[in-house]
Design a protein around this motif. Structure first.
Motif, PDB file in Angstrom:
ATOM      1  N   LYS A 190     -27.762 -21.335  20.060  1.00  9.58           N
ATOM      2  CA  LYS A 190     -26.752 -21.430  21.104  1.00  9.58           C
ATOM      3  C   LYS A 190     -25.377 -21.217  20.509  1.00  9.58           C
ATOM      4  O   LYS A 190     -25.166 -21.449  19.311  1.00  9.58           O
ATOM      5  N   ALA A 191     -24.463 -20.787  21.331  1.00  9.22           N
ATOM      6  CA  ALA A 191     -23.075 -20.585  20.922  1.00  9.22           C
ATOM      7  C   ALA A 191     -22.205 -20.682  22.170  1.00  9.22           C
ATOM      8  O   ALA A 191     -22.683 -20.490  23.289  1.00  9.22           O
ATOM      9  N   GLY A 192     -20.941 -21.002  21.956  1.00  8.19           N
ATOM     10  CA  GLY A 192     -20.055 -21.098  23.097  1.00  8.19           C
ATOM     11  C   GLY A 192     -18.636 -21.435  22.693  1.00  8.19           C
ATOM     12  O   GLY A 192     -18.296 -21.488  21.508  1.00  8.19           O
ATOM     13  N   ALA A 193     -17.814 -21.682  23.690  1.00  9.41           N
ATOM     14  CA  ALA A 193     -16.406 -21.987  23.486  1.00  9.41           C
ATOM     15  C   ALA A 193     -16.178 -23.495  23.487  1.00  9.41           C
ATOM     16  O   ALA A 193     -16.880 -24.237  24.173  1.00  9.41           O
ATOM     17  N   ASN A 194     -15.209 -23.940  22.702  1.00  8.14           N
ATOM     18  CA  ASN A 194     -14.742 -25.332  22.694  1.00  8.14           C
ATOM     19  C   ASN A 194     -13.312 -25.364  23.220  1.00  8.14           C
ATOM     20  O   ASN A 194     -12.495 -24.530  22.844  1.00  8.14           O
ATOM     21  N   PHE A 195     -13.034 -26.325  24.038  1.00  8.48           N
ATOM     22  CA  PHE A 195     -11.680 -26.616  24.466  1.00  8.48           C
ATOM     23  C   PHE A 195     -11.406 -28.042  23.994  1.00  8.48           C
ATOM     24  O   PHE A 195     -11.854 -28.995  24.623  1.00  8.48           O
ATOM     25  N   SER A 196     -10.721 -28.177  22.867  1.00  2.64           N
ATOM     26  CA  SER A 196     -10.563 -29.504  22.275  1.00  2.64           C
ATOM     27  C   SER A 196      -9.136 -30.000  22.387  1.00  2.64           C
ATOM     28  O   SER A 196      -8.189 -29.236  22.506  1.00  2.64           O
ATOM     29  N   ASP A 197      -9.028 -31.317  22.328  1.00  2.00           N
ATOM     30  CA  ASP A 197      -7.751 -31.999  22.465  1.00  2.00           C
ATOM     31  C   ASP A 197      -7.799 -33.264  21.621  1.00  2.00           C
ATOM     32  O   ASP A 197      -8.879 -33.803  21.383  1.00  2.00           O
ATOM     33  N   MET A 198      -6.671 -33.745  21.173  1.00  3.09           N
ATOM     34  CA  MET A 198      -6.604 -34.991  20.417  1.00  3.09           C
ATOM     35  C   MET A 198      -5.730 -35.979  21.181  1.00  3.09           C
ATOM     36  O   MET A 198      -4.686 -35.601  21.716  1.00  3.09           O
ATOM     37  N   ILE A 199      -6.175 -37.204  21.212  1.00  4.89           N
ATOM     38  CA  ILE A 199      -5.381 -38.286  21.793  1.00  4.89           C
ATOM     39  C   ILE A 199      -5.281 -39.371  20.733  1.00  4.89           C
ATOM     40  O   ILE A 199      -6.292 -39.886  20.263  1.00  4.89           O
ATOM     41  N   PHE A 200      -4.070 -39.678  20.338  1.00  2.00           N
ATOM     42  CA  PHE A 200      -3.851 -40.693  19.321  1.00  2.00           C
ATOM     43  C   PHE A 200      -3.509 -42.013  19.996  1.00  2.00           C
ATOM     44  O   PHE A 200      -2.861 -42.044  21.041  1.00  2.00           O
ATOM     45  N   PHE A 203     -14.686 -22.424  18.969  1.00  3.37           N
ATOM     46  CA  PHE A 203     -16.081 -22.071  19.202  1.00  3.37           C
ATOM     47  C   PHE A 203     -17.030 -23.098  18.591  1.00  3.37           C
ATOM     48  O   PHE A 203     -16.629 -23.927  17.785  1.00  3.37           O
ATOM     49  N   HIS A 204     -18.288 -23.013  18.988  1.00  2.10           N
ATOM     50  CA  HIS A 204     -19.377 -23.752  18.338  1.00  2.10           C
ATOM     51  C   HIS A 204     -20.607 -22.845  18.313  1.00  2.10           C
ATOM     52  O   HIS A 204     -20.738 -21.941  19.134  1.00  2.10           O
ATOM     53  N   ALA A 205     -21.496 -23.106  17.351  1.00  2.00           N
ATOM     54  CA  ALA A 205     -22.741 -22.339  17.231  1.00  2.00           C
ATOM     55  C   ALA A 205     -23.768 -23.198  16.517  1.00  2.00           C
ATOM     56  O   ALA A 205     -23.420 -24.023  15.678  1.00  2.00           O
ATOM     57  N   GLY A 206     -25.029 -23.014  16.869  1.00  2.00           N
ATOM     58  CA  GLY A 206     -26.069 -23.784  16.220  1.00  2.00           C
ATOM     59  C   GLY A 206     -27.432 -23.534  16.816  1.00  2.00           C
ATOM     60  O   GLY A 206     -27.682 -22.487  17.412  1.00  2.00           O
ATOM     61  N   SER A 207     -28.298 -24.531  16.664  1.00  2.00           N
ATOM     62  CA  SER A 207     -29.662 -24.405  17.169  1.00  2.00           C
ATOM     63  C   SER A 207     -30.085 -25.699  17.858  1.00  2.00           C
ATOM     64  O   SER A 207     -29.417 -26.726  17.727  1.00  2.00           O
ATOM     65  N   LEU A 239     -38.202 -34.399  33.183  1.00  2.00           N
ATOM     66  CA  LEU A 239     -37.429 -35.089  32.154  1.00  2.00           C
ATOM     67  C   LEU A 239     -37.747 -34.510  30.781  1.00  2.00           C
ATOM     68  O   LEU A 239     -38.915 -34.370  30.415  1.00  2.00           O
ATOM     69  N   LEU A 240     -36.701 -34.164  30.017  1.00  2.00           N
ATOM     70  CA  LEU A 240     -36.850 -33.571  28.696  1.00  2.00           C
ATOM     71  C   LEU A 240     -35.892 -34.259  27.732  1.00  2.00           C
ATOM     72  O   LEU A 240     -34.943 -34.909  28.154  1.00  2.00           O
ATOM     73  N   TRP A 241     -36.127 -34.072  26.445  1.00  2.00           N
ATOM     74  CA  TRP A 241     -35.145 -34.464  25.444  1.00  2.00           C
ATOM     75  C   TRP A 241     -34.770 -33.211  24.667  1.00  2.00           C
ATOM     76  O   TRP A 241     -35.553 -32.276  24.540  1.00  2.00           O
ATOM     77  N   GLN A 242     -33.540 -33.223  24.145  1.00  2.00           N
ATOM     78  CA  GLN A 242     -33.045 -32.070  23.401  1.00  2.00           C
ATOM     79  C   GLN A 242     -32.195 -32.565  22.239  1.00  2.00           C
ATOM     80  O   GLN A 242     -31.323 -33.408  22.422  1.00  2.00           O
ATOM     81  N   ILE A 243     -32.458 -32.047  21.062  1.00  2.00           N
ATOM     82  CA  ILE A 243     -31.663 -32.359  19.873  1.00  2.00           C
ATOM     83  C   ILE A 243     -31.065 -31.055  19.366  1.00  2.00           C
ATOM     84  O   ILE A 243     -31.751 -30.038  19.274  1.00  2.00           O
ATOM     85  N   GLU A 244     -29.778 -31.104  19.042  1.00  2.00           N
ATOM     86  CA  GLU A 244     -29.078 -29.911  18.572  1.00  2.00           C
ATOM     87  C   GLU A 244     -28.426 -30.196  17.224  1.00  2.00           C
ATOM     88  O   GLU A 244     -28.150 -31.346  16.900  1.00  2.00           O
ATOM     89  N   ILE A 245     -28.187 -29.155  16.475  1.00  2.00           N
ATOM     90  CA  ILE A 245     -27.314 -29.227  15.301  1.00  2.00           C
ATOM     91  C   ILE A 245     -26.337 -28.072  15.453  1.00  2.00           C
ATOM     92  O   ILE A 245     -26.740 -26.921  15.638  1.00  2.00           O
ATOM     93  N   LEU A 246     -25.053 -28.415  15.448  1.00  2.00           N
ATOM     94  CA  LEU A 246     -24.022 -27.433  15.755  1.00  2.00           C
ATOM     95  C   LEU A 246     -22.920 -27.438  14.705  1.00  2.00           C
ATOM     96  O   LEU A 246     -22.509 -28.506  14.240  1.00  2.00           O
ATOM     97  N   PHE A 247     -22.429 -26.258  14.368  1.00  2.00           N
ATOM     98  CA  PHE A 247     -21.157 -26.145  13.670  1.00  2.00           C
ATOM     99  C   PHE A 247     -20.117 -26.020  14.770  1.00  2.00           C
ATOM    100  O   PHE A 247     -20.239 -25.168  15.649  1.00  2.00           O
ATOM    101  N   SER A 248     -19.115 -26.868  14.733  1.00  2.00           N
ATOM    102  CA  SER A 248     -18.136 -26.891  15.806  1.00  2.00           C
ATOM    103  C   SER A 248     -16.728 -26.896  15.227  1.00  2.00           C
ATOM    104  O   SER A 248     -16.388 -27.749  14.408  1.00  2.00           O
ATOM    105  N   ASN A 300     -13.274 -28.769  11.253  1.00  2.00           N
ATOM    106  CA  ASN A 300     -14.652 -28.261  11.301  1.00  2.00           C
ATOM    107  C   ASN A 300     -15.633 -29.417  11.215  1.00  2.00           C
ATOM    108  O   ASN A 300     -15.536 -30.252  10.313  1.00  2.00           O
ATOM    109  N   TYR A 301     -16.581 -29.441  12.151  1.00  3.42           N
ATOM    110  CA  TYR A 301     -17.554 -30.525  12.256  1.00  3.42           C
ATOM    111  C   TYR A 301     -18.981 -29.984  12.248  1.00  3.42           C
ATOM    112  O   TYR A 301     -19.239 -28.870  12.698  1.00  3.42           O
TER     113      TYR A 301
END
Length: 160
Positions: free
Chosen positions: A27-37, A54-58, A68-77, A95-96
């Motif tokens: 999977k891959a997609g866009a990130n819209f991130s923000d920080m709140i201190f 962006f983010h990408a992973g599997s 009902l399903l479960w899903q586990i992902e590992i992503l570079f974000s 980078n996370y």
């Protein structure tokens, strides 16, 4: 007794997994991130703005029931924020590696709703920030065909 319980749980998991139909993908997609201190950090929140990246992973996904399903992902974000100081805009990149663990409800074959925790570990970025991240995810996904979907997910980071 403790050993018996652990062995039973492991065997139950193996048996449970063997009956579940598992799928995997990328999977891959866009990130819209923000920080709140927080106010205790004496930072003015108005000087920070959202950042698009962006983010990408599997992922792996398995059925618990028909709906009902479960899903586990590992992503570079790639996350972060924009900061304005003295009229200059700085693009802060963080980078996370993220591990969403989701419970997925599928009322129809074309629509899925997801909810669950997300763990994250910052692998590069500002050293002054906490390198561990934890949040709650919720979102929806539309299955265009069995191998292609489009979704929207919101991740709310929790302070700790």
């Amino acid at each position: 007794m403790r050993r018996f319980i652990i062995i039973t749980l492991i065997l139950s998991g193996i048996t449970f997994s063997s009956y579940a139909q598992m799928t995997a993908g990328i999977k891959a997609g866009a990130n819209f991130s923000d920080m709140i201190f927080s106010k205790s950090e004496a930072v003015i929140n108005d000087s920070y703005s959202s950042r698009i990246s962006f983010h990408a992973g599997s992922y792996i996904k398995a059925s618990l029931t028909d709906q009902l399903l479960w899903q586990i992902e590992i992503l570079f974000s790639n996350k972060g924020y924009k900061s304005e100081v003295n009229g200059q805009t700085a693009n802060i990149s963080l980078n996370y590696i993220n591990w969403p663990i989701l419970l997925v409800y599928r009322p129809f074959n074309v629509v899925e709703f997801e909810f669950g925790p997300e763990l994250g570990l910052m692998i590069s970025g500002e050293e002054s920030l906490n390198s561990f991240d934890f949040g709650i995810n919720f979102g929806t996904r539309f299955n265009i065909n069995p191998k292609l979907n489009c979704g929207l997910r919101y991740s709310y980071g929790l302070p700790f």
